[in-house]
Design a protein around this motif. Structure first.
Motif, mmCIF file in Angstrom:
data_model
loop_
_atom_site.group_PDB
_atom_site.id
_atom_site.type_symbol
_atom_site.label_atom_id
_atom_site.label_comp_id
_atom_site.label_asym_id
_atom_site.label_seq_id
_atom_site.Cartn_x
_atom_site.Cartn_y
_atom_site.Cartn_z
ATOM 1 N N ILE A 12 0.856 -1.174 0.000
ATOM 2 C CA ILE A 12 0.000 0.000 0.000
ATOM 3 C C ILE A 12 0.893 1.224 0.000
ATOM 4 N N LEU A 13 0.666 2.100 -0.941
ATOM 5 C CA LEU A 13 1.443 3.315 -1.053
ATOM 6 C C LEU A 13 0.606 4.502 -0.610
ATOM 7 N N ILE A 14 1.233 5.398 0.095
ATOM 8 C CA ILE A 14 0.567 6.604 0.575
ATOM 9 C C ILE A 14 1.238 7.788 -0.083
ATOM 10 N N TYR A 15 0.449 8.606 -0.741
ATOM 11 C CA TYR A 15 0.964 9.748 -1.467
ATOM 12 C C TYR A 15 0.409 11.022 -0.833
ATOM 13 N N PHE A 16 1.284 11.912 -0.423
ATOM 14 C CA PHE A 16 0.869 13.187 0.148
ATOM 15 C C PHE A 16 0.721 14.213 -0.963
ATOM 16 N N PHE A 66 -5.961 24.361 5.012
ATOM 17 C CA PHE A 66 -6.448 24.277 3.640
ATOM 18 C C PHE A 66 -7.968 24.121 3.555
ATOM 19 N N ASN A 67 -8.631 24.060 4.722
ATOM 20 C CA ASN A 67 -10.081 23.891 4.785
ATOM 21 C C ASN A 67 -10.508 22.684 3.941
ATOM 22 N N CYS A 68 -9.941 21.535 4.298
ATOM 23 C CA CYS A 68 -10.196 20.330 3.516
ATOM 24 C C CYS A 68 -10.296 19.114 4.429
ATOM 25 N N GLU A 69 -10.571 17.989 3.816
ATOM 26 C CA GLU A 69 -10.643 16.703 4.507
ATOM 27 C C GLU A 69 -9.296 15.989 4.363
ATOM 28 N N PRO A 70 -8.977 15.043 5.260
ATOM 29 C CA PRO A 70 -7.710 14.310 5.155
ATOM 30 C C PRO A 70 -7.501 13.643 3.798
ATOM 31 N N GLY A 71 -8.564 13.190 3.169
ATOM 32 C CA GLY A 71 -8.455 12.538 1.865
ATOM 33 C C GLY A 71 -7.987 13.465 0.756
ATOM 34 N N GLU A 72 -8.061 14.763 0.991
ATOM 35 C CA GLU A 72 -7.564 15.719 0.009
ATOM 36 C C GLU A 72 -6.069 15.967 0.197
ATOM 37 N N ILE A 73 -5.536 15.541 1.340
ATOM 38 C CA ILE A 73 -4.114 15.695 1.642
ATOM 39 C C ILE A 73 -3.368 14.399 1.365
ATOM 40 N N ILE A 74 -4.021 13.293 1.671
ATOM 41 C CA ILE A 74 -3.391 11.978 1.555
ATOM 42 C C ILE A 74 -4.172 11.141 0.548
ATOM 43 N N LYS A 75 -3.446 10.513 -0.355
ATOM 44 C CA LYS A 75 -4.069 9.621 -1.323
ATOM 45 C C LYS A 75 -3.483 8.230 -1.110
ATOM 46 N N PHE A 76 -4.334 7.248 -0.987
ATOM 47 C CA PHE A 76 -3.901 5.871 -0.829
ATOM 48 C C PHE A 76 -3.923 5.175 -2.194
ATOM 49 N N ILE A 77 -2.822 4.551 -2.544
ATOM 50 C CA ILE A 77 -2.710 3.869 -3.829
ATOM 51 C C ILE A 77 -2.324 2.418 -3.531
ATOM 52 N N GLU A 78 -3.147 1.481 -3.938
ATOM 53 C CA GLU A 78 -2.826 0.079 -3.731
ATOM 54 C C GLU A 78 -2.130 -0.453 -4.969
ATOM 55 N N GLU A 79 -0.915 -0.943 -4.759
ATOM 56 C CA GLU A 79 -0.139 -1.497 -5.860
ATOM 57 C C GLU A 79 -0.624 -2.905 -6.153
ATOM 58 N N LYS A 80 -0.751 -3.222 -7.409
ATOM 59 C CA LYS A 80 -1.270 -4.539 -7.794
ATOM 60 C C LYS A 80 -0.171 -5.452 -8.252
#
Length: 80
Positions: A12-16, A66-80
């Motif tokens: 699982i990759l986490i992209y900021f 940034f007046n945002c949700e955590p999902g707008e800061i962090i993106k989860f990418i699942e490597e296949k």
């Protein structure tokens, strides 16, 4: 990108997305780090996706800034 849980078959990759947000709102890394009370080196590492762990309070401060949700800061990418 931050690699989490490398012992499993799937990684699982986490992209900021902080640099994207800084660019979108036309603010410098230095300003955001100062306003959010995050060390400049730490914030730069987050922007460069070169971190191993992050404090929840940093996410909280950045969401407020940034007046945002955590999902707008962090993106989860699942490597296949």
């Amino acid at each position: 990108m931050v690699i989490a849980n490398t012992s499993r078959e799937k990684v699982i990759l986490i992209y900021f997305r902080l640099q994207e947000l800084c660019d979108k709102y036309k603010v410098s890394r230095r300003l955001v780090a100062r306003e959010c009370d995050i060390r400049q080196d730490t914030f730069n590492s987050m922007c460069n996706n070169d971190v191993i762990m992050i404090r929840i309070e940093h996410i909280d401060r950045l969401c407020k800034y940034f007046n945002c949700e955590p999902g707008e800061i962090i993106k989860f990418i699942e490597e296949k």
